[in-house]
Design an enzyme around this catalytic site. Structure first.
Site, PDB file in Angstrom:
ATOM      1  N   LYS A  25       8.213  39.660 -32.989  1.00 59.41           N
ATOM      2  CA  LYS A  25       8.321  38.946 -34.019  1.00 59.41           C
ATOM      3  C   LYS A  25       9.544  37.958 -33.929  1.00 59.41           C
ATOM      4  O   LYS A  25      10.321  38.010 -32.863  1.00 59.41           O
ATOM      5  CB  LYS A  25       8.948  40.062 -34.917  1.00 59.41           C
TER       6      LYS A  25
HETATM    7  C1  LIG Z   1       3.956  43.852 -36.464  1.00 60.48           C
HETATM    8  C2  LIG Z   1       3.106  44.065 -37.949  1.00 60.48           C
HETATM    9  C3  LIG Z   1       3.143  45.276 -38.412  1.00 60.48           C
HETATM   10  C4  LIG Z   1       3.745  46.446 -37.767  1.00 60.48           C
HETATM   11  O1  LIG Z   1       4.744  46.439 -37.263  1.00 60.48           O
HETATM   12  P1  LIG Z   1       5.400  47.379 -36.318  1.00 60.48           P
HETATM   13  O2  LIG Z   1       7.013  47.215 -35.956  1.00 60.48           O
HETATM   14  O3  LIG Z   1       4.687  47.287 -34.724  1.00 60.48           O
HETATM   15  O4  LIG Z   1       5.087  49.082 -36.676  1.00 60.48           O
HETATM   16  C5  LIG Z   1       2.567  45.260 -39.597  1.00 60.48           C
HETATM   17  N1  LIG Z   1       1.873  44.430 -40.148  1.00 60.48           N
HETATM   18  C6  LIG Z   1       1.609  43.205 -39.415  1.00 60.48           C
HETATM   19  C7  LIG Z   1       1.057  41.953 -39.998  1.00 60.48           C
HETATM   20  C8  LIG Z   1       2.361  42.704 -38.368  1.00 60.48           C
HETATM   21  O5  LIG Z   1       2.308  41.683 -37.666  1.00 60.48           O
END
Ligand SMILES: *Cc1c(COP(=O)(O)O)cnc(C)c1O
Length: 390
Positions: free
Chosen positions: A187
């Site tokens: 992210k």
């Molecule tokens: C990264 C992500 C998640 C989940 O996040 P985690 O921290 O990996 O559990 C959920 N929805 C979207 C669209 C994402 O990109």
């Protein structure tokens, strides 16, 4: 390998600087390594970012969304309307709380949930809408909240990818209902793994605190009770200190990503990508929706490549990889996964999502990239698609 061969360019690369690594060392040496003062400091900084709204952190973004559903009292018999073009966690957490995910099609231009389709899918069992801001691009937030108000629905925003994205100049998370972010390694800012939920009231925040640690309520030095069982979803201080340090760079990260996205649009035009049938992201009106450019994604003209072969995207990705460029897929349409098919979802039900799920490719984008990298990506993609469309 010749000396001039460029280094492999991954589609994403997290950057943790030496100062952050030193902060991690201090936490590890401090005698308090799990949730504690650093987690609280991270939550306070996030709350400030989101205009003072209550914020609590969790072990990951998936857990954050699960807690959000529980805070909204969503469970068996309830329906939650969401998009199939998402990380599968979005739909999985709805199943985890015992509710039913109802997929509706996407708008092929934004690649986000189609709000007309949302309205058409509302039934007496619908309790919530879960929009996803793919690559950080918000949906029409005015319209989303008007629909929710009209039908008395909760909104659980899967803003996992949307930290520092804006709607009419306001940060996503600074307004709205329950807003969930992820700090997973890929992210825009990361705590390695982690997530946070922006809520409405101190009561919701208190419930979130309990649900992330088995539902335990402590009183005094020895009192303990559980009124509602929870899970083990707390964020450690080791993760929190990384998140805090990354948060300090948020403005610079967002600005650099916007520059690189602009470079992408320029290089894509130079390389003639649109003429090859490659769909670029939506160019945005910064007065209304501003993306944080979490990803730069194109949709390949899979019907035209290799005579419409079902593995056209894989051939493009392999060819790019051989030329030293990493790409990703975010995402195949969730409704076509085996488990979701067993719930009755089929090909042909969500045609835009199915086409985009087959053709979407994420190109490299991270702050340390140079304009020359972007140029190389666009030129290589152009050559590859030209060769495969013969
Ligand atoms: C990264 C992500 C998640 C989940 O996040 P985690 O921290 O990996 O559990 C959920 N929805 C979207 C669209 C994402 O990109």
């Amino acid at each position: 390998m010749t000396a001039s061969a460029p280094e492999f360019l991954p589609f994403v690369r997290p950057e943790i600087d030496a100062a952050t690594i030193a902060e991690v060392g201090k936490v590890l040496a401090s005698g308090w390594i799990t949730s504690g003062p650093k987690m609280q400091a991270f939550e306070a900084a996030l709350s400030e970012l989101f205009g003072g709204r209550p914020v609590r952190t969790f072990a990951n973004g998936s857990a954050t969304m699960e807690i959000a559903l529980r805070i909204a009292d969503i469970g068996p018999g309830d329906e939650v309307i969401t998009t199939p073009i998402t990380w599968v966690a979005t739909a999985n957490v709805v199943l985890t709380v015992g509710a039913r995910p109802v997929f509706v099609d996407i708008d092929p231009r934004t690649r986000n949930i189609d709000l007309d389709a949302v309205e058409a899918a509302i039934t007496p069992r619908t309790r919530a809408i879960m929009p996803v801001y793919l690559s950080g691009l918000p949906v029409d937030m005015d319209r989303l909240y008007a629909i929710a108000a009209r039908h008395k629905l909760r909104v659980i925003e899967d803003a996992a990818q949307a930290i520092d994205s804006r709607w009419r100049g306001q940060r996503i998370g600074a307004f709205g209902d329950l807003v969930s972010f992820s700090f997973q390694a890929n992210k825009n800012i990361t705590s390695v793994e982690g997530g946070c939920l922006v809520m409405n009231t101190p009561e919701e925040a208190l419930r979130a605190e309990r649900l992330r640690l088995q539902g335990v309520i402590r009183t005094g030095l020895d009192g303990m009770d559980v009124e509602e069982p929870g899970g083990k979803f707390n964020l450690t201080d080791v993760n929190a200190v990384i998140g805090l340090s990354q948060l300090g760079k948020l403005d610079a990260i967002t600005a650099r990503r916007a520059e690189l996205a602009e470079t992408y649009f320029r290089c894509a035009a130079d390389a003639g990508l649109a003429e090859l049938g490659i769909e670029l992201p939506l160019p945005l009106d910064p007065q209304v929706a501003t993306t944080n450019w979490h990803m730069f994604q194109v949709v390949l003209p899979t019907d035209r490549l290799q005579g419409g072969a079902p593995d056209a995207r894989r051939l493009v990705m392999e060819a790019m990889c051989e030329r030293g460029i990493g790409t990703g897929v975010h995402y195949p349409s969730v409704h076509l996964f085996t488990y979701y098919r067993s719930l009755g979802w089929r090909e042909g039900m969500l045609p835009h999502a199915e086409r985009i799920g087959r053709g979407i490719v994420t190109l490299p984008l991270f702050p340390a990239m140079q304009a020359s990298d972007v140029e190389r990506v666009c030129a290589t993609l152009s050559e590859t698609c030209k060769r495969l469309s013969k």
